[in-house]
Write a protein that holds these residues in place. Structure first.
Motif, short mmCIF file in Angstrom:
data_model
loop_
_atom_site.label_atom_id
_atom_site.label_comp_id
_atom_site.label_asym_id
_atom_site.label_seq_id
_atom_site.Cartn_x
_atom_site.Cartn_y
_atom_site.Cartn_z
N ILE A 23 29.71 40.00 38.44
CA ILE A 23 29.03 39.78 39.72
C ILE A 23 29.27 41.01 40.60
N ASP A 24 28.41 41.17 41.60
CA ASP A 24 28.57 42.29 42.52
C ASP A 24 29.25 41.79 43.77
N THR A 25 30.54 42.09 43.93
CA THR A 25 31.26 41.65 45.14
C THR A 25 31.40 42.80 46.12
N HIS A 63 36.17 47.40 40.48
CA HIS A 63 34.78 46.94 40.57
C HIS A 63 34.47 45.83 39.57
N ASP A 68 35.27 42.59 39.40
CA ASP A 68 35.92 41.66 40.33
C ASP A 68 35.44 40.22 40.06
N LYS A 84 34.96 36.23 39.07
CA LYS A 84 35.61 35.04 39.65
C LYS A 84 35.48 33.77 38.82
N ARG A 130 43.28 37.75 41.34
CA ARG A 130 41.91 38.29 41.26
C ARG A 130 41.60 38.81 39.86
N GLN A 131 40.32 39.04 39.64
CA GLN A 131 39.79 39.71 38.45
C GLN A 131 39.97 38.95 37.13
#
Ligand code: FUB
Length: 342
Positions: free
Chosen positions: A50-52, A62, A64, A66, A97-98
């Motif tokens: 996804i583009d966060t 990048h 990232d 979820k 995260r990640q």
């Protein structure tokens, strides 16, 4: 530099390059496909890109992700089903995260999803989540697997029924920071920076009977060249970077992996699940996008390579999974796959 495209494909836009295969799904971005046949059906356990807006850097910030979505199909070329969210990071008590490249295993009617994530201290660990269905939803264990670290778990079931987990990845995958057996938060951001010494080894551990733990101390895997010498740190075309996978063919163990900054999927062959493995060649040439990550699986007597590129987005962190047939030669070597034709 993670933001750079591989040299060999720099001048080749997705439009000019004719890809040998199509994205399996287009409604979401998917990557790092670990494929298995469970109960006669093909299941793919990918990362869900996804583009966060996270910045692109050499640490892989990048990527990232979820959650995970599991894909399935009855046959190669058949309709692909997205089973929805199988595990969300908010339901993984230890994760910060990640959610990176996962894998799965099946034992005694239970399914296990293995996944890397950074813990609350920003150290990559490997977690496990369980389900009664191969498509999930999965319930995460409260803690990561004891003594696990780094990224990219790949679980291989040997013909005697034993399961082994292969794992590790350098640079953003942090494996170089575990050289002493303890995590060094101030360690190198890339590798050991010792060009003439053996490169950092991928790791393996047998899994316990309950599939939730390592049954033994983690071992290092030796990757040897044609002269029986360990592949060196400076040999970026052949040294291990990330994306371990193991398959067995004609009684031999095939360890395949990504070379990261040189963008190949290579393979090496051995006589034991613990290696050593001797380098044999390239499975897959560089694809569009920086990362290259794959799985190799036998389906109805044919072998397939699942992989990804960035055909749909043109952007490294927004990938799409694909599949193509893979061929072993009579001498056991693998025919190199060129992902694009002109
Ligand atoms: O998808 C995130 C990371 O990118 C994976 O864990 C690596 O193998 C690379 O594909």
């Amino acid at each position: 530099d993670l933001t750079e495209e591989p040299d060999s494909i720099k001048d080749t836009s997705a439009n000019e390059a004719k890809s040998i295969s199509k994205p399996l799904v287009e409604h979401i971005y998917t990557a790092d496909p670990s494929a298995h046949v469970f109960d006669g059906k093909i299941y793919i356990y990918p990362s869900h890109d996804i583009d966060t807006g996270a910045p692109e850097n050499d640490m892989g910030d990048h990527f990232d992700m979820k959650d995970y979505h599991i894909l399935s199909m009855d046959s190669i070329g058949g309709q692909v089903t997205d089973h929805g969210v199988a595990l969300d990071i908010k339901d993984v008590p230890w994760a910060g995260r990640q959610l990176w490249a996962p894998d799965a295993a099946h034992k005694d009617g239970k399914y296990y999803l293995y996944f890397p994530a950074k813990d609350k201290q920003d150290v990559f660990r490997i977690g496990v989540a369980t389900s009664t269905s191969p498509a999930g939803p999965f319930k995460a264990e409260p803690q990561p697997i004891k003594n696990s670290y780094s990224i990219d778990p790949a679980v291989f079931q040997d013909t005697d029924g034993s399961f082994y987990m292969y794992f590790g990845g350098i640079w953003g995958g942090q494996l170089q920071r575990w050289a002493t057996g303890k995590y060094d938060a101030n360690g190198s951001k890339t590798d050991l920076q010792k060009d003439d010494e053996p490169a950092i080894s991928p790791r393996v551990a047998k899994l316990s009977k309950n599939m939730l733990e390592f049954a033994e101390p983690v071992k290092e895997i030796k990757l040897l060249d044609e002269n029986g010498k360990e592949i060196l740190g400076k040999d970026h075309d052949r040294r291990f970077f990330e994306a371990s996978w193991v398959h067995k063919y004609n009684g031999k163990y095939y360890f395949s992996y990504s070379t990261g900054d040189t963008h190949f999927i290579n393979y090496a062959i051995g006589d034991s699940p613990y290696g050593p493995f001797t380098y044999k060649g390239v499975v897959l040439k560089p694809v569009l996008g920086w990362t290259n990550h794959h799985s190799i699986v036998e389906i109805k007597g044919k072998w397939y390579l699942f992989y990804h590129d960035v055909e749909l987005s043109g952007k490294t962190p927004l990938r799409n999974v694909k599949v193509t047939e893979l061929h072993h030669n009579a001498d056991g070597t693998i025919q190199t796959i060129e992902p694009y034709t002109k």
